[in-house]
Design an enzyme around this catalytic site. Structure first.
Site, PDB file in Angstrom:
ATOM      1  N   HIS A 285       0.799  -1.232   0.000  1.00  0.00           N
ATOM      2  CA  HIS A 285       0.000   0.000   0.000  1.00  0.00           C
ATOM      3  C   HIS A 285       0.828   1.277   0.000  1.00  0.00           C
ATOM      4  O   HIS A 285       0.282   2.367  -0.102  1.00  0.00           O
ATOM      5  CB  HIS A 285      -0.921   0.036   1.227  1.00  0.00           C
TER       6      HIS A 285
HETATM    7  C1  UD1 Z   1      -2.082   5.920   5.337  1.00  0.00           C
HETATM    8  C2  UD1 Z   1      -0.784   6.523   5.861  1.00  0.00           C
HETATM    9  C3  UD1 Z   1       0.324   5.483   5.806  1.00  0.00           C
HETATM   10  C4  UD1 Z   1      -0.078   4.207   6.525  1.00  0.00           C
HETATM   11  C5  UD1 Z   1      -1.419   3.712   6.001  1.00  0.00           C
HETATM   12  C6  UD1 Z   1      -1.894   2.557   6.830  1.00  0.00           C
HETATM   13  C7  UD1 Z   1      -0.531   8.933   5.432  1.00  0.00           C
HETATM   14  C8  UD1 Z   1       0.121   9.949   4.598  1.00  0.00           C
HETATM   15  N1  UD1 Z   1      -0.356   7.658   5.045  1.00  0.00           N
HETATM   16  O1  UD1 Z   1      -1.862   5.587   3.978  1.00  0.00           O
HETATM   17  O2  UD1 Z   1       1.488   6.001   6.443  1.00  0.00           O
HETATM   18  O3  UD1 Z   1       0.901   3.239   6.314  1.00  0.00           O
HETATM   19  O4  UD1 Z   1      -2.399   4.763   6.101  1.00  0.00           O
HETATM   20  O5  UD1 Z   1      -2.807   1.765   6.150  1.00  0.00           O
HETATM   21  O6  UD1 Z   1      -1.172   9.249   6.408  1.00  0.00           O
HETATM   22  N2  UD1 Z   1      -9.204   4.599   1.126  1.00  0.00           N
HETATM   23  C9  UD1 Z   1     -10.433   3.976   1.076  1.00  0.00           C
HETATM   24  N3  UD1 Z   1     -11.023   3.661   2.263  1.00  0.00           N
HETATM   25  C10 UD1 Z   1     -10.480   3.924   3.472  1.00  0.00           C
HETATM   26  C11 UD1 Z   1      -9.232   4.573   3.500  1.00  0.00           C
HETATM   27  C12 UD1 Z   1      -8.614   4.907   2.328  1.00  0.00           C
HETATM   28  O7  UD1 Z   1     -10.977   3.710   0.013  1.00  0.00           O
HETATM   29  O8  UD1 Z   1     -11.082   3.596   4.509  1.00  0.00           O
HETATM   30  C13 UD1 Z   1      -8.522   4.917  -0.154  1.00  0.00           C
HETATM   31  C14 UD1 Z   1      -8.863   6.291  -0.703  1.00  0.00           C
HETATM   32  O9  UD1 Z   1      -8.931   6.195  -2.097  1.00  0.00           O
HETATM   33  C15 UD1 Z   1      -7.658   7.102  -0.322  1.00  0.00           C
HETATM   34  C16 UD1 Z   1      -6.528   6.085  -0.362  1.00  0.00           C
HETATM   35  O10 UD1 Z   1      -7.118   4.874   0.051  1.00  0.00           O
HETATM   36  O11 UD1 Z   1      -7.439   8.177  -1.198  1.00  0.00           O
HETATM   37  C17 UD1 Z   1      -5.357   6.432   0.518  1.00  0.00           C
HETATM   38  O12 UD1 Z   1      -5.798   6.650   1.863  1.00  0.00           O
HETATM   39  P1  UD1 Z   1      -4.946   7.587   2.850  1.00  0.00           P
HETATM   40  O13 UD1 Z   1      -5.520   7.506   4.206  1.00  0.00           O
HETATM   41  O14 UD1 Z   1      -4.781   8.938   2.263  1.00  0.00           O
HETATM   42  O15 UD1 Z   1      -3.517   6.947   2.816  1.00  0.00           O
HETATM   43  P2  UD1 Z   1      -3.078   5.425   2.991  1.00  0.00           P
HETATM   44  O16 UD1 Z   1      -2.489   4.960   1.721  1.00  0.00           O
HETATM   45  O17 UD1 Z   1      -4.173   4.650   3.595  1.00  0.00           O
HETATM   46  N1  UDP Z   2      -3.523  -5.419   9.020  1.00  0.00           N
HETATM   47  C1  UDP Z   2      -4.795  -5.946   9.223  1.00  0.00           C
HETATM   48  N2  UDP Z   2      -5.490  -6.399   8.137  1.00  0.00           N
HETATM   49  C2  UDP Z   2      -4.991  -6.348   6.871  1.00  0.00           C
HETATM   50  C3  UDP Z   2      -3.686  -5.817   6.686  1.00  0.00           C
HETATM   51  C4  UDP Z   2      -2.982  -5.344   7.779  1.00  0.00           C
HETATM   52  O1  UDP Z   2      -5.270  -6.011  10.349  1.00  0.00           O
HETATM   53  O2  UDP Z   2      -5.683  -6.765   5.933  1.00  0.00           O
HETATM   54  C5  UDP Z   2      -2.775  -4.942  10.192  1.00  0.00           C
HETATM   55  C6  UDP Z   2      -1.410  -5.545  10.357  1.00  0.00           C
HETATM   56  O3  UDP Z   2      -1.492  -6.776  11.036  1.00  0.00           O
HETATM   57  C7  UDP Z   2      -0.686  -4.470  11.145  1.00  0.00           C
HETATM   58  C8  UDP Z   2      -1.303  -3.186  10.647  1.00  0.00           C
HETATM   59  O4  UDP Z   2      -2.522  -3.568  10.015  1.00  0.00           O
HETATM   60  O5  UDP Z   2      -0.971  -4.594  12.529  1.00  0.00           O
HETATM   61  C9  UDP Z   2      -0.383  -2.553   9.645  1.00  0.00           C
HETATM   62  O6  UDP Z   2      -1.064  -1.535   8.997  1.00  0.00           O
HETATM   63  P1  UDP Z   2      -0.661  -1.020   7.555  1.00  0.00           P
HETATM   64  O7  UDP Z   2       0.149  -2.041   6.854  1.00  0.00           O
HETATM   65  O8  UDP Z   2      -1.912  -0.562   6.914  1.00  0.00           O
HETATM   66  O9  UDP Z   2       0.174   0.292   7.894  1.00  0.00           O
HETATM   67  P2  UDP Z   2       1.705   0.573   8.281  1.00  0.00           P
HETATM   68  O10 UDP Z   2       2.080  -0.287   9.425  1.00  0.00           O
HETATM   69  O11 UDP Z   2       2.533   0.338   7.062  1.00  0.00           O
HETATM   70  O12 UDP Z   2       1.691   2.021   8.615  1.00  0.00           O
END
Ligand code: UD1
Ligand code: UDP
Length: 381
Positions: free
Chosen positions: A206
């Protein structure tokens, strides 16, 4: 003492779960959760509150998705209003997302003390949005709860005072231990997806630097697809990544080679992790969980903040510059047999330490306020 926890993204719910439990055991602390709404899908947010038994947020700001400035700006404004209304004694933020940045900044500008959990992590790559968020959060925080000695050194190098820094261990390790036995009750997930213990690769993907770069994304997907000819690959797909695959019209093609599944809850994820032969990821949290569960990991990034895992041999970097580097990284991972049993992430009691330290600091602050030493320091007082 009133603590306002600001969170909004999946990994923060998991980290907060263990700290919130520790708060609930302390009658002196009244925790108030402010959910920014950064993550909002049922399987990216609600599922964690339900299965990890986290108190319902007092506020959900419903900010949702958007460009960085838009998303963080809207959060800043909304969090500020909440903090003015609630006047907490501390604001607690986790990790490195835009919710972390906004929570820390909003509080610091109001002179409300900020505590940052998972402080001091650095990738030394300012192109990552997370790196900017970490640096700003650390430099606006009054209390820095660091998970590792490396993180402590990073903060010292940046001139942050030892008096603010506390090496407490990693709350994600606490969570893995605390919820470990609960997760065993979800073992049916393997049957559900036709997986056999020790015979599949679990992948997650992601990170913006991978999803938003066509060459890197196709290298990762091609690498995983090639390996899937030898070992099944299952990938719970983040909504960000799904959207990119849909926009590029490649979901069907990828899903014929790699098993794409919806994001799963934490307990199911733990079962998938524990039983994997190899974990392949660009997630920060998943890299560590691989180690907690004794599963080798390959990280498709150029760098990692969690350098201990590389040093111990449990993780290896496979920068996704071509399908070939991915494939050779994955093959090396499949053949690796790491043995190191060091414990760089603490003893599973990080959350309790955080609560103790907050209580001690809170008492000292209250005494200073009573004696007038800090009078006028807080614009809310
Ligand atoms: C965010 C964090 C990242 C973290 C990740 C955990 C920032 C800059 N990034 O990235 O550090 O590792 O969360 O998962 O804060 N979206 C949905 N549904 C949701 C959430 C997001 O459809 O519930 C989609 C939307 O299209 C959105 C995209 O995912 O634009 C990205 O979501 P966003 O929260 O901006 O960043 P993440 O990639 O989730
Ligand atoms: N995780 C989860 N379900 C999923 C993928 C990840 O519960 O389908 C959990 C994972 O076990 C970990 C956390 O989400 O505890 C990590 O989040 P993510 O990879 O979204 O973000 P990051 O750690 O890179 O910020």
């Amino acid at each position: 003492m009133k603590v306002a926890t600001v969170l909004g993204a999946r990994p923060q719910f998991i980290k907060a779960a263990v700290v919130s439990k520790a708060f609930s055991l302390s009658p002196e602390i009244d925790e108030l959760i402010i959910h920014t709404g950064q993550h909002y899908d049922e399987n990216m947010s609600d599922v964690f509150f339900q299965e990890l038994d986290i108190a319902k947020p007092a506020y959900n700001l419903g900010i949702g998705s958007g460009l960085h400035g838009f998303q963080s700006g809207r959060m800043l404004e909304a969090i500020e209003s909440m903090l003015l209304e609630e006047a907490p004694d501390w604001v607690l933020v986790y990790g490195d997302t835009n919710s972390t940045l906004a929570g820390a900044l909003a509080a610091a500008k109001l002179h409300i003390p900020v505590a940052h959990v998972e402080a001091g992590l650095r990738s030394f790559d300012r192109r990552m949005p997370e790196e900017i968020n970490r640096v700003v959060a650390d430099h606006t925080s009054d209390l820095l709860f660091v998970p590792t000695k490396t993180a402590l050194q990073n903060l010292r190098r940046e001139g942050l005072p030892d008096s603010a820094i506390h090496v407490v261990g990693d709350v994600m390790y606490d969570a893995a231990i605390y919820f470990g036995s609960k997760a065993n009750a979800r073992s049916q997930i393997l049957d559900e997806f036709g997986l056999r213990s020790g015979e599949y690769v679990l992948a997650t993907l992601h990170r913006a630097e991978n999803t938003d770069n066509v060459d890197r994304l196709s290298s990762i997907l091609e690498g995983l697809a090639q390996i899937a000819r030898e070992v099944p690959v299952v990938l719970p797909i983040h909504p960000r990544t799904r959207k990119v695959l849909v926009a590029n019209g490649i979901v069907r093609e990828i899903s014929q080679r790699v098993r794409l599944i919806e994001p799963v809850g934490y307990l199911e994820m733990m079962m998938l992790e524990k039983n994997a032969r190899l974990i392949a990821t660009d997630s920060g949290g998943v890299q560590k969980e691989a180690y907690f569960h004794g599963v080798p990991c390959v990280t498709f990034r150029d760098r990692t903040e969690w350098v201990e895992l590389i040093e111990m041999g449990w993780n290896r970097l496979a920068p996704p510059v071509s399908p070939a580097t991915m494939i050779s990284g994955l093959r090396d991972g499949l053949e690796s047999t790491p043995r190191s049993t060091q414990t760089p992430y603490g003893d599973g009691h990080a959350a309790e330490r955080i609560v103790q330290i907050l209580l001690e600091k809170g008492r000292t602050r209250a005494n200073c306020m009573d004696s007038g030493v800090m009078a006028g320091a807080n614009p809310l007082s």
